[in-house]
Design a protein around this motif. Sequence first.
Motif, PDB file in Angstrom:
ATOM      1  N   GLY A 136     -17.272   3.735   3.909  1.00 35.47           N
ATOM      2  CA  GLY A 136     -16.450   3.207   5.000  1.00 35.47           C
ATOM      3  C   GLY A 136     -15.636   1.971   4.650  1.00 35.47           C
ATOM      4  N   VAL A 137     -15.723   1.500   3.418  1.00 34.30           N
ATOM      5  CA  VAL A 137     -14.976   0.324   2.987  1.00 34.30           C
ATOM      6  C   VAL A 137     -13.761   0.780   2.193  1.00 34.30           C
ATOM      7  CG1 VAL A 137     -15.040  -1.788   1.607  1.00 34.30           C
ATOM      8  CG2 VAL A 137     -17.069  -1.073   2.888  1.00 34.30           C
ATOM      9  N   GLN A 138     -12.592   0.261   2.577  1.00 35.47           N
ATOM     10  CA  GLN A 138     -11.361   0.645   1.893  1.00 35.47           C
ATOM     11  C   GLN A 138     -10.996  -0.377   0.819  1.00 35.47           C
ATOM     12  OE1 GLN A 138      -8.452   1.049   5.030  1.00 35.47           O
ATOM     13  NE2 GLN A 138      -9.043   3.172   5.401  1.00 35.47           N
ATOM     14  N   TYR A 139     -10.621   0.129  -0.343  1.00 35.75           N
ATOM     15  CA  TYR A 139     -10.145  -0.682  -1.451  1.00 35.75           C
ATOM     16  C   TYR A 139      -8.666  -0.361  -1.633  1.00 35.75           C
ATOM     17  CZ  TYR A 139     -15.028  -1.601  -2.309  1.00 35.75           C
ATOM     18  OH  TYR A 139     -16.334  -1.999  -2.159  1.00 35.75           O
ATOM     19  N   LYS A 140      -7.849  -1.422  -1.675  1.00 37.52           N
ATOM     20  CA  LYS A 140      -6.396  -1.237  -1.675  1.00 37.52           C
ATOM     21  C   LYS A 140      -5.767  -1.751  -2.960  1.00 37.52           C
ATOM     22  CE  LYS A 140      -6.431  -1.821   3.284  1.00 37.52           C
ATOM     23  NZ  LYS A 140      -6.139  -2.721   4.379  1.00 37.52           N
ATOM     24  N   GLU A 141      -4.519  -1.346  -3.148  1.00 41.57           N
ATOM     25  CA  GLU A 141      -3.744  -1.804  -4.285  1.00 41.57           C
ATOM     26  C   GLU A 141      -2.321  -2.073  -3.827  1.00 41.57           C
ATOM     27  OE1 GLU A 141      -3.904  -0.084  -8.460  1.00 41.57           O
ATOM     28  OE2 GLU A 141      -2.053   0.768  -7.639  1.00 41.57           O
ATOM     29  N   ALA A 142      -1.721  -3.104  -4.402  1.00 45.46           N
ATOM     30  CA  ALA A 142      -0.317  -3.425  -4.145  1.00 45.46           C
ATOM     31  C   ALA A 142       0.324  -3.795  -5.475  1.00 45.46           C
ATOM     32  CB  ALA A 142      -0.209  -4.583  -3.164  1.00 45.46           C
ATOM     33  N   ILE A 143       1.621  -3.581  -5.557  1.00 46.31           N
ATOM     34  CA  ILE A 143       2.369  -3.949  -6.759  1.00 46.31           C
ATOM     35  C   ILE A 143       3.210  -5.168  -6.411  1.00 46.31           C
ATOM     36  CG2 ILE A 143       4.085  -3.215  -8.446  1.00 46.31           C
ATOM     37  CD1 ILE A 143       3.081  -0.318  -7.901  1.00 46.31           C
ATOM     38  N   ASP A 144       2.984  -6.238  -7.126  1.00 44.35           N
ATOM     39  CA  ASP A 144       3.686  -7.495  -6.893  1.00 44.35           C
ATOM     40  C   ASP A 144       5.135  -7.392  -7.374  1.00 44.35           C
ATOM     41  OD1 ASP A 144       3.039 -10.564  -6.333  1.00 44.35           O
ATOM     42  OD2 ASP A 144       4.405 -10.440  -8.064  1.00 44.35           O
ATOM     43  N   ALA A 145       6.019  -8.160  -6.748  1.00 44.21           N
ATOM     44  CA  ALA A 145       7.436  -8.147  -7.121  1.00 44.21           C
ATOM     45  C   ALA A 145       7.664  -8.640  -8.554  1.00 44.21           C
ATOM     46  CB  ALA A 145       8.243  -8.982  -6.139  1.00 44.21           C
ATOM     47  N   ARG A 146       6.694  -9.347  -9.131  1.00 46.34           N
ATOM     48  CA  ARG A 146       6.814  -9.831 -10.514  1.00 46.34           C
ATOM     49  C   ARG A 146       6.330  -8.807 -11.535  1.00 46.34           C
ATOM     50  NH1 ARG A 146       2.677 -14.511  -9.855  1.00 46.34           N
ATOM     51  NH2 ARG A 146       1.793 -12.838  -8.618  1.00 46.34           N
ATOM     52  N   ALA A 147       5.774  -7.705 -11.091  1.00 47.57           N
ATOM     53  CA  ALA A 147       5.073  -6.777 -11.984  1.00 47.57           C
ATOM     54  C   ALA A 147       5.937  -6.239 -13.122  1.00 47.57           C
ATOM     55  CB  ALA A 147       4.488  -5.618 -11.182  1.00 47.57           C
ATOM     56  N   PHE A 148       7.218  -6.053 -12.903  1.00 46.56           N
ATOM     57  CA  PHE A 148       8.081  -5.459 -13.926  1.00 46.56           C
ATOM     58  C   PHE A 148       8.861  -6.490 -14.733  1.00 46.56           C
ATOM     59  CE2 PHE A 148       7.392  -1.907 -11.035  1.00 46.56           C
ATOM     60  CZ  PHE A 148       7.139  -0.876 -11.930  1.00 46.56           C
ATOM     61  N   SER A 149       8.557  -7.776 -14.566  1.00 38.25           N
ATOM     62  CA  SER A 149       9.365  -8.814 -15.220  1.00 38.25           C
ATOM     63  C   SER A 149       9.300  -8.761 -16.745  1.00 38.25           C
ATOM     64  CB  SER A 149       8.974 -10.200 -14.716  1.00 38.25           C
ATOM     65  OG  SER A 149       7.626 -10.477 -15.041  1.00 38.25           O
ATOM     66  N   GLU A 150       8.203  -8.291 -17.319  1.00 38.22           N
ATOM     67  CA  GLU A 150       8.088  -8.215 -18.779  1.00 38.22           C
ATOM     68  C   GLU A 150       7.693  -6.819 -19.252  1.00 38.22           C
ATOM     69  OE1 GLU A 150       5.718 -11.394 -20.393  1.00 38.22           O
ATOM     70  OE2 GLU A 150       6.595 -12.847 -19.015  1.00 38.22           O
ATOM     71  N   TYR A 176      -9.077   3.872  -2.696  1.00 38.20           N
ATOM     72  CA  TYR A 176     -10.456   4.310  -2.827  1.00 38.20           C
ATOM     73  C   TYR A 176     -11.204   3.897  -1.567  1.00 38.20           C
ATOM     74  CZ  TYR A 176     -15.084   4.837  -5.039  1.00 38.20           C
ATOM     75  OH  TYR A 176     -16.358   5.212  -5.363  1.00 38.20           O
ATOM     76  N   GLU A 177     -12.120   4.736  -1.137  1.00 41.21           N
ATOM     77  CA  GLU A 177     -12.949   4.405   0.015  1.00 41.21           C
ATOM     78  C   GLU A 177     -14.391   4.745  -0.323  1.00 41.21           C
ATOM     79  OE1 GLU A 177     -13.199   5.218   4.803  1.00 41.21           O
ATOM     80  OE2 GLU A 177     -11.339   5.595   3.742  1.00 41.21           O
ATOM     81  N   TRP A 178     -15.273   3.785  -0.075  1.00 43.16           N
ATOM     82  CA  TRP A 178     -16.687   3.991  -0.368  1.00 43.16           C
ATOM     83  C   TRP A 178     -17.503   3.434   0.778  1.00 43.16           C
ATOM     84  CZ3 TRP A 178     -20.822   0.581  -1.786  1.00 43.16           C
ATOM     85  CH2 TRP A 178     -21.944   1.245  -2.282  1.00 43.16           C
ATOM     86  N   PHE A 233     -12.047   1.375 -11.475  1.00 43.57           N
ATOM     87  CA  PHE A 233     -11.895  -0.017 -11.045  1.00 43.57           C
ATOM     88  C   PHE A 233     -12.625  -0.262  -9.735  1.00 43.57           C
ATOM     89  CE2 PHE A 233      -9.812  -3.272  -8.535  1.00 43.57           C
ATOM     90  CZ  PHE A 233      -9.773  -4.338  -9.419  1.00 43.57           C
ATOM     91  N   TYR A 234     -12.322   0.552  -8.723  1.00 47.71           N
ATOM     92  CA  TYR A 234     -12.833   0.288  -7.381  1.00 47.71           C
ATOM     93  C   TYR A 234     -14.307   0.638  -7.220  1.00 47.71           C
ATOM     94  CZ  TYR A 234      -8.023  -0.644  -6.209  1.00 47.71           C
ATOM     95  OH  TYR A 234      -6.765  -1.189  -6.180  1.00 47.71           O
ATOM     96  N   SER A 235     -14.787   1.679  -7.879  1.00 41.95           N
ATOM     97  CA  SER A 235     -16.210   1.980  -7.748  1.00 41.95           C
ATOM     98  C   SER A 235     -17.040   0.887  -8.417  1.00 41.95           C
ATOM     99  CB  SER A 235     -16.548   3.353  -8.325  1.00 41.95           C
ATOM    100  OG  SER A 235     -16.366   3.384  -9.716  1.00 41.95           O
ATOM    101  N   ALA A 236     -16.536   0.331  -9.513  1.00 40.05           N
ATOM    102  CA  ALA A 236     -17.239  -0.789 -10.145  1.00 40.05           C
ATOM    103  C   ALA A 236     -17.288  -1.980  -9.200  1.00 40.05           C
ATOM    104  CB  ALA A 236     -16.552  -1.171 -11.454  1.00 40.05           C
ATOM    105  N   GLU A 237     -16.197  -2.248  -8.505  1.00 44.17           N
ATOM    106  CA  GLU A 237     -16.159  -3.351  -7.543  1.00 44.17           C
ATOM    107  C   GLU A 237     -17.114  -3.077  -6.381  1.00 44.17           C
ATOM    108  OE1 GLU A 237     -15.375  -6.989  -5.965  1.00 44.17           O
ATOM    109  OE2 GLU A 237     -14.874  -6.260  -7.957  1.00 44.17           O
ATOM    110  N   ALA A 238     -17.129  -1.852  -5.873  1.00 41.85           N
ATOM    111  CA  ALA A 238     -18.033  -1.500  -4.766  1.00 41.85           C
ATOM    112  C   ALA A 238     -19.488  -1.641  -5.205  1.00 41.85           C
ATOM    113  CB  ALA A 238     -17.749  -0.070  -4.286  1.00 41.85           C
ATOM    114  N   GLU A 239     -19.800  -1.199  -6.413  1.00 40.52           N
ATOM    115  CA  GLU A 239     -21.167  -1.325  -6.918  1.00 40.52           C
ATOM    116  C   GLU A 239     -21.557  -2.794  -7.092  1.00 40.52           C
ATOM    117  OE1 GLU A 239     -21.435   1.070 -10.441  1.00 40.52           O
ATOM    118  OE2 GLU A 239     -20.987   2.898  -9.315  1.00 40.52           O
TER     119      GLU A 239
END
Length: 196
Positions: free
Chosen positions: A40-54, A36-38, A162-168
């Motif tokens: 000029g500010v970029q909001y990013k996402e990453a998936i952690d290596a633990r994400a699928f453990s459960e 998401y970009e608002w 998620f990201y627009s709420a954070e930007a707001e």
Amino acid sequence: MVTNDRQYRAFEVRANEAECRVEGYAAIFNSPTVMYEWDGVQYKEAIDARAFSETQMADVVMNYNHMGKPVARTKNGTLALTVDDVGLKISADLSGTEEGRRLYEEIKGGYIDKMSFAFTVSAEEYNRDTRTRTITGIKRLFDVAAVDIPAYDATSISARSFYSAEAEREAAEAAKRERQKRKIKILMEVLKNDYD
């Protein structure tokens, strides 16, 4: 079926020439992606290596564009999901159905070369400094899909919420700090005038 309560991400898929099998990664770990970009500010996402453990993955299907009949399925052994150092790897035998064989030919021909996966989040972290949401837990994996155009429209529905709420929230905090600075400045001027 694409729904608003699930999140979708896109990755690559390729065909194995020797048999009617496709392989690829439905998720790549620790690879920040701009979601998401608002202003000029970029909001990013990453998936952690633990994400699928459960993650609940007992009955995951593979289909085309998150719709239609399944072309492979973990329950019958035609879809295998493996978590490795790179991410969530898929291997699917598409020989069992007419739709699967047709999809295999389209992947082999390069018409379809992306994957997406549908999931729900159970745990996440957010770094306000880097504006990066890291998914540390995936509750359920619904499907992996070969897609002609990645499901970014569906992704942006959940990402924007998620990201627009954070930007707001960030904009409201900045406005509050600015109001506080103005109040201090006015107070300083009043105090200065009282001493003059």
